[in-house]
Design a protein around this motif. Structure first.
Motif, short mmCIF file in Angstrom:
data_model
loop_
_atom_site.label_atom_id
_atom_site.label_comp_id
_atom_site.label_asym_id
_atom_site.label_seq_id
_atom_site.Cartn_x
_atom_site.Cartn_y
_atom_site.Cartn_z
N GLY A 186 0.79 -1.22 0.00
CA GLY A 186 0.00 0.00 0.00
C GLY A 186 0.82 1.28 0.00
N PHE A 187 2.14 1.16 0.15
CA PHE A 187 3.03 2.34 0.10
C PHE A 187 3.35 2.64 -1.37
N ASN A 188 2.32 2.92 -2.14
CA ASN A 188 2.48 3.01 -3.59
C ASN A 188 3.27 4.23 -4.05
N ARG A 189 3.31 5.27 -3.22
CA ARG A 189 4.03 6.49 -3.63
C ARG A 189 5.47 6.50 -3.15
N LEU A 190 5.86 5.50 -2.38
CA LEU A 190 7.21 5.49 -1.79
C LEU A 190 8.27 5.33 -2.87
N ARG A 191 9.20 6.27 -2.91
CA ARG A 191 10.27 6.23 -3.90
C ARG A 191 11.67 6.12 -3.25
N LEU A 192 11.83 6.73 -2.08
CA LEU A 192 13.13 6.70 -1.40
C LEU A 192 12.98 5.96 -0.08
N LEU A 193 13.81 4.92 0.14
CA LEU A 193 13.72 4.12 1.35
C LEU A 193 15.12 3.85 1.89
N ASN A 194 15.30 4.13 3.19
CA ASN A 194 16.57 3.87 3.86
C ASN A 194 16.31 2.94 5.04
N LEU A 195 16.83 1.71 4.93
CA LEU A 195 16.72 0.72 6.01
C LEU A 195 18.08 0.43 6.62
N GLY A 196 19.02 1.35 6.43
CA GLY A 196 20.39 1.14 6.90
C GLY A 196 20.46 0.88 8.39
N GLY A 197 21.28 -0.11 8.77
CA GLY A 197 21.54 -0.38 10.17
C GLY A 197 20.48 -1.21 10.86
N LEU A 211 7.30 -3.03 -3.10
CA LEU A 211 7.73 -1.67 -3.48
C LEU A 211 8.44 -1.67 -4.83
N PRO A 212 7.72 -1.92 -5.91
CA PRO A 212 8.38 -2.01 -7.23
C PRO A 212 8.83 -0.66 -7.78
N SER A 213 8.34 0.45 -7.19
CA SER A 213 8.60 1.77 -7.79
C SER A 213 9.72 2.54 -7.12
N PRO A 227 21.17 -11.79 -3.02
CA PRO A 227 21.23 -10.43 -3.59
C PRO A 227 20.56 -10.28 -4.95
N ALA A 228 20.29 -11.38 -5.63
CA ALA A 228 19.68 -11.28 -6.96
C ALA A 228 18.31 -10.62 -6.92
N PHE A 229 17.65 -10.62 -5.73
CA PHE A 229 16.31 -10.02 -5.65
C PHE A 229 16.33 -8.53 -5.97
N LEU A 230 17.52 -7.89 -5.84
CA LEU A 230 17.61 -6.46 -6.14
C LEU A 230 17.34 -6.15 -7.61
N ALA A 231 17.45 -7.15 -8.45
CA ALA A 231 17.28 -6.94 -9.90
C ALA A 231 15.90 -6.44 -10.25
N GLN A 232 14.91 -6.61 -9.35
CA GLN A 232 13.57 -6.13 -9.68
C GLN A 232 13.52 -4.61 -9.87
N TRP A 233 14.56 -3.91 -9.38
CA TRP A 233 14.61 -2.44 -9.54
C TRP A 233 15.67 -1.99 -10.55
N LYS A 234 16.15 -2.92 -11.38
CA LYS A 234 17.29 -2.61 -12.24
C LYS A 234 17.00 -1.50 -13.25
N GLU A 235 15.74 -1.28 -13.55
CA GLU A 235 15.41 -0.24 -14.52
C GLU A 235 14.83 1.01 -13.86
N ARG A 236 14.81 1.02 -12.52
CA ARG A 236 14.22 2.17 -11.83
C ARG A 236 15.18 2.86 -10.87
N LEU A 237 16.02 2.08 -10.17
CA LEU A 237 16.88 2.66 -9.14
C LEU A 237 17.88 3.64 -9.74
N THR A 238 17.95 4.82 -9.13
CA THR A 238 19.00 5.79 -9.51
C THR A 238 20.05 5.90 -8.40
N SER A 239 19.70 5.41 -7.20
CA SER A 239 20.66 5.48 -6.09
C SER A 239 20.56 4.19 -5.27
N LEU A 240 21.72 3.56 -5.04
CA LEU A 240 21.78 2.34 -4.25
C LEU A 240 22.97 2.42 -3.30
N VAL A 241 22.71 2.32 -2.01
CA VAL A 241 23.75 2.39 -0.99
C VAL A 241 23.84 1.04 -0.29
#
Length: 778
Positions: A186-197, A211-213, A227-241
């Motif tokens: 339901g977090f359909n508008r979420l674009r930036l997410l930080n789960l660090g730490g 969160l496909p978007s 780590p292969a699950f990250l590929a679902q954002w391969k065409e959308r992510l502009t920043s990955l930390v």
């Protein structure tokens, strides 16, 4: 005069925000039922103001020791019809589950929570209430937010956990279980997410699946078993930390697919903990595959092979950021220079030609300052190292970017008030960045910011190194002038440092020196306020301890000097000195240290202040004390100072007349004869180690005939001071009406001729001084 950089005034918006927060009940709030803080019914605030109020409130809670957090503050923003919140940045343990619940009806677009370790899975329910509007969410370092107490439901009773204490928190963490009910569905508008730490128990793959978007993702320190699950954002992510994420061949291959990526961070805190070894081939593949990359951080990695140009090639020409000239071979494949390149804690930062506008590293000041700037917020372990390297530059070399360096260190100290390593290195760096060499480049505002973060450190840490660094840094400021805006606070902190009987000797010495400087040249209101804080008692305790150790050091001498200063024209402080056994300590010090001239001068100066208070003089009229003062008239210690001050004490006592002299020995006439003899022996041209702010105590001894030796001492004192220091003391004497009083001395038949002669010379000196000031022909 032009203002210095950094001396711009605060905006009206900032000033009003701080005022409202410090005066909530006088501005936007009233007291409701059960003393609750309530918003006034006629107040309606837009998001620009509400966001500012909450964010500045958090800053004040962390950085202003005088600011009292308001219970129920977040409840003020519970109704979106009167208040609107959109962008919040909350940090550290001041934020509780109930605070997020209070604002659950708001349509938040950005919520950044940093190191909020008191938040539990109870707050995940609050996050659900923002799912329709939230575009940016950071849970960085909120290590307990995915946990709930074993057996407890996600929703608690309304007042449950209202005021957790530390024991409650420990108990909760000991029985914690991961909350498996929360989902980002339901977090359909979420674009930036930080789960660090966040803890390794978290199944990040399942959590992120809805969160496909996403366009920006930070998983610093998070375990990625697949780590292969990250590929679902391969065409959308502009920043990955992926800071402190264990790299693998599978993860690197996955990253190669991110064609839209502009910022990639695969850095590490330290080289030693990594099983994965970076190679030139891997770095080259990343650069070639990620064609849109403008920012890359590979800090902390060991390069398994040598991928840099040889020394003779690296040294050719001026430093260049052109990729074709890069000293790091894999970066020659870049189409354009990177905006940012993180090379901190690598050998790559030492080369000459680096194709990036901004580089973190340890080669030079610029790289180090970049590292502090980039890593302070969420990587204090790296910022600490970089500040330590800045400390070496400021101490051994020269800091070329002083203002930037100061601001960065101040920010680090504010951001990580509870991080001891940052406080130690930061306070040490401030000592060198605020010394005389750099002083002229610093604005008043900037120096005040330094003072505030230094005092924050002193409040938070009783550890020796932090306290010493902070006290030494304060010594770089003009005292008391530059510390006056925090006068009450700094005195309280210094007295607290001096409370322990076995405090570190170097800290005691610095703290007593600061205390002495703070009560010198300030008005009597300040002195009385400090006296009520326990200043006199604290100094006497230090003296008592030194006496027990039979040690007369700087702490002993500074303590007596501080008492001399704080009792000047402050009868209450003089009385405290007597009530706290000060006279017996005076006698003990005289007996134990008979040859310490500086000590004797300070003690007699203090007793001169006590003797100026008429109500206290009877306590000095004992055979023991009068005998001691009489004996000190013969002292040659410190020039004439000890003898002069002893005579001053006796002059005030004699001024009270024959009727108060109740002792048989020594007789009043005997003591007066000794006083005459002492005054006759002094050289009137003696340069003095004394500073008068007012002549009032001396002037009251002039127009009288009951104690002519007191009159003579006062006249001699004025003659000496206006002769040796005319520019300083002639104006003071004229201003305080001394000349007419000297005229009365001349008119009194009882005055000694020698006294009259000196009075005439003082008046002549003042007249000559006025003529010199008026004469503009020279």
């Amino acid at each position: 005069m032009a203002t210095k950089v950094g001396d711009d005034p605060d905006s009206l918006m900032s000033l009003c925000t701080v005022f409202c927060l410090k005066n909530l009940r006088r501005t936007m709030c009233h007291t409701g039922d059960r003393d609750r803080l309530c918003l006034r019914p006629d107040v309606f605030l837009p998001s620009e103001i509400c966001d500012k109020l909450v964010n500045v409130y958090m800053d004040l809670v962390h950085t202003d020791s005088n600011f009292e957090p308001q219970d129920g503050f977040f409840q003020l923003f519970g109704d979106p019809r009167s208040t609107r919140l959109t962008r919040l940045q909350l940090r550290e343990d001041f934020v509780r589950d109930k605070d997020l619940e209070a604002i659950g009806k708001q349509d938040l677009m950005e919520l950044h929570l940093t190191y909020c370790n008191r938040l539990t899975a109870r707050s995940l329910r609050s996050l659900q209430s923002f799912r329709h509007s939230l575009m940016s969410l950071s849970l960085f370092g909120c290590s307990n937010i995915i946990f709930r107490k074993a057996g407890a439901p996600l929703a608690y009773a309304e007042d449950d956990d209202e005021d957790d204490d530390e024991d409650d928190l420990v108990e909760r963490l000991e029985t914690q279980t991961v909350d498996s009910d929360f989902s980002f569905q339901g977090f359909n508008r979420l674009r930036l997410l930080n789960l660090g730490g966040l803890p390794g128990l978290m199944d990040v793959e399942m959590l992120l699946k809805p969160l496909p978007s996403l366009t920006s993702l930070d998983l610093s320190g998070v375990r990625l078993p697949r780590p292969a699950f990250l590929a679902q954002w391969k065409e959308r992510l502009t920043s990955l930390v992926l800071y402190n994420v264990e790299l693998s061949e599978e993860l690197i291959q996955t990253l190669m697919q991110f064609s839209t990526l502009r910022h990639l961070d695969i850095s590490r805190e330290t080289q030693r903990t990594s099983k994965f070894k970076m190679t030139g081939k891997i770095l080259s593949s990343l650069v070639q595959g990620l064609v849109n990359l403008v920012s890359l951080d590979v800090s902390g990695h060991i390069m398994l092979d040598n991928c840099t140009a040889p020394a003779f090639e690296d040294a050719v020409g001026r430093p260049s950021i052109e990729p074709s000239k890069s000293s790091i071979y894999p970066l020659r494949d870049l189409k354009r220079p990177l905006q940012f390149l993180g090379l901190y804690n690598t050998t790559l930062c030492n080369v000459t030609h680096i194709p990036a506008y901004k580089v973190t590293g340890s080669k030079n000041e610029d790289q180090i300052l970049n590292a502090i700037e980039v890593y302070t917020d969420q990587r204090p372990e790296l910022a600490h190292r970089a500040i330590n390297q800045l400390f070496d530059i400021a101490r051994i070399q020269h800091c070329g970017q002083l203002l930037r360096a100061l601001k960065l260190v101040i920010t680090a100290l504010k951001t990580h008030k509870y991080d001891k390593s940052i406080q130690v290195t930061g306070s040490a760096a401030l000592f060198y960045l605020t010394n005389t060499e750099y002083r002229n480049d610093q604005s008043v505002r900037l120096r005040r910011e330094v003072i505030q973060v230094v005092l924050n450190g002193m409040e938070q840490y009783q550890e020796v190194t932090v306290q010493r660094n902070c006290c030494l840094t304060l010594c770089n400021f003009s005292i008391p002038e530059e510390l006056e805006f925090q006068y009450h606070r700094v005195n309280l902190l210094l007295l607290k440092i001096l409370e322990p009987p076995r405090q570190d000797e170097s800290i005691q010495r610095i703290a007593v020196h600061l205390c002495n400087a703070l009560v010198c040249q300030v008005d009597n209101d300040h002195k009385e306020a400090v006296g009520k804080m326990g200043f006199v008692k604290t100094m006497l305790n230090l003296i008592q301890k030194r006496l027990q150790d039979r040690m007369c050091d700087q702490v002993m001498e500074f303590s007596w000097s501080a008492l001399w200063n704080i009792t000047d024209e402050t009868p209450d402080n003089c009385q405290m000195f007597l009530e706290c056994n000060g006279m017996n300590l005076f006698l003990d010090c005289l007996k134990e240290f008979p040859d310490k001239q500086e000590l004797h001068r300070n003690m007699l100066g203090l007793l001169g202040n006590v003797a100026e208070v008429k109500a206290l003089r009877p306590q000095l009229l004992t055979k023991q004390f009068i005998t001691v003062f009489s004996d000190l008239l013969d002292s040659k210690a410190d020039g004439i100072e000890v003898s002069y001050n002893a005579c001053g004490v006796l002059s005030h006592i004699m001024f009270d007349g024959q009727e108060v002299w109740s002792m048989e020995e020594p007789t009043r006439s005997y003591v007066m004869d000794k006083m005459w003899a002492a005054i006759q022996s002094w050289d009137v041209t003696s340069r003095r180690n004394i500073n008068y702010r007012s002549f009032e105590p001396i002037l009251r001894l002039l127009p009288q005939s009951g104690a002519l030796v007191s009159q003579h001492w006062a006249t001699w004192a004025l003659y000496n001071l206006v002769s040796v220091y005319p520019s300083k003391y002639c104006p003071l004497l004229i201003k305080e009406g001394g000349v007419p009083l000297l005229q009365k001395v001349l008119e009194l038949d009882s005055s000694h001729q020698e006294t009259k002669d000196m009075a005439s010379k003082v008046m002549e000196q003042c007249e000559n001084f006025k003529d010199d000031v008026m004469d503009t022909s020279r």
